[in-house]
Design an enzyme around this catalytic site. Structure first.
Site, PDB file in Angstrom:
ATOM      1  CG  HIS A  19      -0.583   4.176 -16.591  1.00  0.00           C
ATOM      2  ND1 HIS A  19      -0.389   4.198 -15.225  1.00  0.00           N
ATOM      3  CD2 HIS A  19      -0.861   2.888 -16.898  1.00  0.00           C
ATOM      4  CE1 HIS A  19      -0.565   2.990 -14.726  1.00  0.00           C
ATOM      5  NE2 HIS A  19      -0.856   2.171 -15.723  1.00  0.00           N
ATOM      6  CB  CYS A  20       3.233   3.000 -21.094  1.00  0.00           C
ATOM      7  SG  CYS A  20       4.531   4.230 -21.003  1.00  0.00           S
ATOM      8  CG  HIS A  21       2.870  -1.096 -17.281  1.00  0.00           C
ATOM      9  ND1 HIS A  21       2.953  -0.509 -16.036  1.00  0.00           N
ATOM     10  CD2 HIS A  21       1.541  -1.214 -17.536  1.00  0.00           C
ATOM     11  CE1 HIS A  21       1.725  -0.295 -15.567  1.00  0.00           C
ATOM     12  NE2 HIS A  21       0.848  -0.708 -16.462  1.00  0.00           N
ATOM     13  CB  THR A  42       2.078  -6.047  -9.389  1.00  0.00           C
ATOM     14  OG1 THR A  42       1.220  -6.514 -10.446  1.00  0.00           O
ATOM     15  CG2 THR A  42       1.422  -4.852  -8.705  1.00  0.00           C
ATOM     16  NE  ARG A 101       0.548   1.572 -10.445  1.00  0.00           N
ATOM     17  CZ  ARG A 101       0.118   0.602 -11.244  1.00  0.00           C
ATOM     18  NH1 ARG A 101       0.870  -0.467 -11.452  1.00  0.00           N
ATOM     19  NH2 ARG A 101      -1.050   0.688 -11.834  1.00  0.00           N
ATOM     20  NE  ARG A 153      -7.759  -7.087 -11.235  1.00  0.00           N
ATOM     21  CZ  ARG A 153      -6.872  -6.509 -12.038  1.00  0.00           C
ATOM     22  NH1 ARG A 153      -5.817  -7.176 -12.422  1.00  0.00           N
ATOM     23  NH2 ARG A 153      -7.046  -5.277 -12.466  1.00  0.00           N
ATOM     24  CE1 TYR A 167      -5.974   0.447 -11.266  1.00  0.00           C
ATOM     25  CE2 TYR A 167      -4.364  -1.322 -11.229  1.00  0.00           C
ATOM     26  CZ  TYR A 167      -5.519  -0.766 -11.743  1.00  0.00           C
ATOM     27  OH  TYR A 167      -6.222  -1.417 -12.728  1.00  0.00           O
ATOM     28  CG  HIS A 177      -6.234   3.001 -14.643  1.00  0.00           C
ATOM     29  ND1 HIS A 177      -5.335   3.697 -15.439  1.00  0.00           N
ATOM     30  CD2 HIS A 177      -5.632   1.811 -14.375  1.00  0.00           C
ATOM     31  CE1 HIS A 177      -4.255   2.933 -15.631  1.00  0.00           C
ATOM     32  NE2 HIS A 177      -4.408   1.803 -14.994  1.00  0.00           N
ATOM     33  CG  ASP A 234      -2.686   0.155 -18.719  1.00  0.00           C
ATOM     34  OD1 ASP A 234      -1.646   0.179 -18.057  1.00  0.00           O
ATOM     35  OD2 ASP A 234      -3.571  -0.702 -18.544  1.00  0.00           O
TER      36      ASP A 234
END
Ligand SMILES: O=C(O)/C=C(\CC(=O)C(=O)O)C(=O)O
Length: 317
Positions: A37-39, A83, A130, A136, A163, A187, A263
């Protein structure tokens, strides 16, 4: 490593940039470990952030991600669409294509996405979509739109990464269980770690995982969930103690369905920015044996993201 300025975009006020001097972890990940899990963020000048985004991050490029991967002793990445890039997957796909087969991806797609677009994403290395329910971060998507996406990705053998926050599970549960492809929960469903890990709220999450044997869980993001810390800073190797009992419960009950990720670059943290090296040192606290570590960091993510690859070949990806 250096942090690039986000030239064309102004970062969200108060934004914490990722930490550019991570320590080398004391814990050595097993051979072939996957950061699941990374971006990548931008760079904004090359891959503009989405007009509908709720935050503007600091750039975090593929080369910076791959440098971190190597520094931490990992072999592969799963790059998850965030996002701030909306449904424009081009930065993520660019990273996958540049990775030489060492990165897979999770995309965001709109209802009505064509079979040809999905085939292109698959060919680049995307293996899932996803669905983000965190209020938020996104405006709610109609369930019918999500069902439409599921029907389109199903023939490709993809899964859905979900998520959500703990308080929303009761309302989402039946919908999620009706999705006819594997689910991967980000998470740990964001538990309130101020509550009892053996109490009803986390039990409801574990019960959700028990409902099907193809629900996976990322035991990630202690830095996001922790209330008491201490944070992964200044050499702290017993970081985020309050998250440990939650993650251990999941790892011990579902050793073959857990994944772990950094992350990086840790969007939207407001309290502190962790040292990713120390974050890796969190792993043996939640997966205390070599067998659990091998499953968490290698066997499980490979089964989900590289099921057909021959990773024993000399030039293995
Ligand atoms: O990096 C994460 O997984 C968590 C995020 C960001 C995110 O998911 C997104 O923008 O899509 C968060 O909680 O702000």
């Amino acid at each position: 490593m250096t942090t690039n300025p986000t030239a064309a975009f102004e970062k969200t006020p108060g934004w914490l940039d990722w930490y550019a001097g991570p320590s080398r972890p004391r814990f050595r990940p097993p051979e072939g470990a996957v950061d699941a899990h990374c971006h990548v963020f931008g760079p904004g000048e090359e891959f503009p952030y989405a007009p509908e985004r709720k935050y503007t991050p600091c750039d975090a490029s593929k080369d910076q991600l791959f440098a971190l991967r190597d520094h931490l002793g990992f072999t592969r990445n799963v790059v998850v669409q965030a996002t701030c890039h909306g449904a424009d997957n081009s930065a993520m796909v660019d990273a996958l294509r540049a990775s030489g087969g060492r990165a897979r991806g999770v995309a965001t797609v709109r209802p009505g996405v064509s079979a040809a677009e999905l085939r292109d994403l698959h060919e680049a290395g995307v293996r899932g979509v996803r669905f983000n329910f965190v209020k938020r971060l996104v405006d709610a998507a109609p369930r019918q739109d999500l069902r439409d996406v599921v029907e389109r990705i199903r023939p490709l053998g993809w899964h859905v990464v979900v998520y959500f926050e703990a308080g929303d599970l009761a309302e989402l549960r039946e919908f999620l269980l009706s999705i006819p492809v594997p689910l991967v929960i980000d998470h740990m469903g964001r538990p309130d770690v101020g509550k009892d890990p053996d109490g009803p709220e986390f039990e409801a999450f574990l019960d959700f995982m028990r409902a099907r044997d193809d629900i996976w869980c990322k035991v990630s993001c202690p830095e996001r969930l922790s209330v008491s810390g201490p944070a992964a800073l200044d050499g702290e190797r017993r970081a985020y103690r309050d998250v440990v009992p939650f993650a251990r419960r999941v790892v011990e009950e579902f050793p073959d369905r857990v994944l772990w990720g950094t992350d990086w670059p840790h969007p939207n943290l407001t309290d502190h920015m962790p040292d990713d090296g120390l974050l890796v040192d969190f792993v043996p606290h939640i997966a205390p044996t070599p067998a659990l570590q091998q499953a968490l960091l290698v066997d499980n993510p490979v089964r989900l993201y590289w099921p057909d690859a021959d990773l024993t070949a000399p030039d293995r990806p």
